[in-house]
Design an enzyme around this catalytic site. Structure first.
Site, mmCIF file in Angstrom:
data_model
loop_
_atom_site.group_PDB
_atom_site.id
_atom_site.type_symbol
_atom_site.label_atom_id
_atom_site.label_comp_id
_atom_site.label_asym_id
_atom_site.label_seq_id
_atom_site.Cartn_x
_atom_site.Cartn_y
_atom_site.Cartn_z
ATOM 1 N N ASP A 158 -0.385 4.370 0.865
ATOM 2 C CA ASP A 158 -1.044 5.437 1.490
ATOM 3 C C ASP A 158 -0.085 5.602 2.634
ATOM 4 O OD1 ASP A 158 -2.441 2.970 1.634
ATOM 5 O OD2 ASP A 158 -3.605 4.046 3.099
ATOM 6 N N ASP A 210 6.902 2.063 6.210
ATOM 7 C CA ASP A 210 5.476 1.863 6.118
ATOM 8 C C ASP A 210 4.538 2.242 4.625
ATOM 9 O OD1 ASP A 210 3.059 0.065 6.857
ATOM 10 O OD2 ASP A 210 2.518 2.320 8.273
ATOM 11 N N HIS A 262 4.065 4.419 11.187
ATOM 12 C CA HIS A 262 3.635 5.287 11.885
ATOM 13 C C HIS A 262 3.857 6.310 12.898
ATOM 14 C CE1 HIS A 262 -0.738 3.707 11.575
ATOM 15 N NE2 HIS A 262 0.377 3.523 10.104
ATOM 16 N N GLU A 293 -5.739 1.544 2.225
ATOM 17 C CA GLU A 293 -5.240 0.711 3.111
ATOM 18 C C GLU A 293 -4.944 1.346 4.718
ATOM 19 O OE1 GLU A 293 -2.956 -1.694 6.099
ATOM 20 O OE2 GLU A 293 -2.955 0.331 5.465
ATOM 21 N N HIS A 326 0.985 -1.542 -0.215
ATOM 22 C CA HIS A 326 0.356 -0.184 -0.117
ATOM 23 C C HIS A 326 0.947 0.984 0.107
ATOM 24 C CE1 HIS A 326 0.501 1.531 4.119
ATOM 25 N NE2 HIS A 326 0.455 0.466 4.660
#
Length: 390
Positions: free
Chosen positions: A77, A108, A365, A142, A75
């Site tokens: 995003d 990520d 994150h 995602e 992913h």
């Protein structure tokens, strides 16, 4: 191996620079248009046989036309980086320092996207795509709606892969599965009354108070279990009333329940019934409504059971063989992600699915997110070798 290594050496600078470009391209969930077109252009330039954008805004490239279909997914995003001033490096600077690529999405999972895209191109160049169709997808949304992207892609292309490899960060370990996820809404119901006469009403917040305590107690019980542990987090609370001067007639909390293998839909439903027992309350799956960058309306039902592929499965064995040839030793440590991924879609379709990706998932994150450059290159090698082994 010599030909593969020579090919990786040849594209090393381009691959790392592309990973930097991906990090520099802001792509918050629902706003991925710019990065999608960047990837589309790159795939075409490095020799993909076909590149497709679907109505949701996902991009997928194909190498080969064989009957055996191997699908790699990353992913593209990311979550926001609203604390950019507190980062050591600009979260969208794509800075490399001390052998690490820094920035939002570096772990990520834009590093994996870059590695898989180049792995497909090299597979074509070396001819290891013979008899196979290799799809490399870079999917959107995602972070909010895991799995909806692949569900739409598979339907749009009318395709069911033989094997799927999810490239989420695993510190370059083979990931055998991940925990399940259920996002659930609980509402208590009361009777509104004027704030000056609360005895005439029933306060929905007070009705929720014991449920909140039950949630906390259940999470503590789940985390005391040996081995893999489920979790339960109350992540949001709100109430509705005629005004701030009135007794609220409804209170809602949102729960995030992470499940381990063996837990079922029935067991979670029973758990929820016990949480609200004796209270004027109801619960349901916390359906989300989102809009993709193309304007498509997305309805997402966040309830996915845990999954785990068997060590003796042919896909697992192929990945272990690939790992051994790339890293020179048989792996004894495997990853089991404690978060949900796009794997929920192929797993629900009965497609053998496994994971592998560069980067430490614990950095996802987080402030100062980063990925080791050498891991990006090793992931590219692993993806190529897996293509050869399948």
């Amino acid at each position: 191996m010599e030909k593969m290594e020579s090919a990786v050496t040849e594209i090393r600078s381009d691959l790392i620079e592309f990973a930097q470009d991906l990090v520099r391209t802001k792509s918050y969930t629902g706003n991925e248009k710019k990065i999608v077109h960047l990837i589309e252009k790159k795939m075409k330039r490095i020799g993909y046989d076909d590149v497709t954008l679907d109505a949701m805004g996902n991009v997928v490239g194909r190498i080969g036309n064989g009957n055996k279909i191997l699908w790699f997914d990353s992913h593209i995003d990311t979550v926001a980086a609203n604390d950019s001033s507190a980062w050591t490096h600009d979260p969208f600077g794509g800075v490399i320092e001390d052998g690490k690529l820094y920035g939002r999405g570096s772990a990520d999972m834009k590093s994996a996207a870059a590695a898989s895209i180049y792995a497909g191109a090299i597979a074509k160049k070396l001819g290891i795509d013979t008899g196979k169709s290799i799809y490399v997808s870079c999917t959107v949304m995602e972070e909010d709606c895991d799995g909806e992207n692949l569900k739409h892609l598979f339907n749009a292309l009318d395709i069911k892969p033989n094997y799927v490899l999810i490239c989420e960060p695993s510190d370059n370990k083979i990931a055998l599965g991940h925990k399940g996820k259920a996002q659930l809404s609980v509402k208590t119901h009361g009777v509104s009354a004027h704030g000056a006469a609360p005895e005439k009403g029933i306060n929905a917040i007070y009705e929720m108070a014991e449920i909140i305590q039950r949630v906390e107690k259940l999470n503590l019980e789940l985390m005391k279990k040996e081995g893999l542990q489920g979790t339960l987090v109350m992540s949001r609370i709100s109430s509705i009333g005629p005004s701030l001067n009135a007794v609220p007639y409804e209170c809602e909390v949102y729960l995030d329940r992470r499940m381990i293998p063996g837990e079922t839909k029935d067991s979670i439903e029973q758990e929820m019934e016990l949480l609200i027992k004796g209270k004027n309350a109801t619960w349901e799956v916390g359906t989300l409504h989102r809009k993709s960058w193309t304007g498509m309306e997305i309805k997402y039902e966040p309830f996915h059971l845990a999954w785990e592929i068997d060590l003796n499965h042919e896909l697992t064995k192929a990945c272990i063989d690939a790992y051994h040839e790339i890293f020179g030793n048989k792996t004894t440590a495997y990853e089991f992600w404690d978060f949900s991924t796009n794997a929920v879609t192929p797993v629900s379709m009965g497609i053998p699915t496994i994971g592998f990706g560069p980067g430490d998932s614990k950095l996802a994150h987080m402030r100062n997110e980063c990925c080791e450059v050498n891991q990006i290159l090793d992931a590219c090698r692993f993806y190529m070798k897996t293509i050869q082994k399948i």
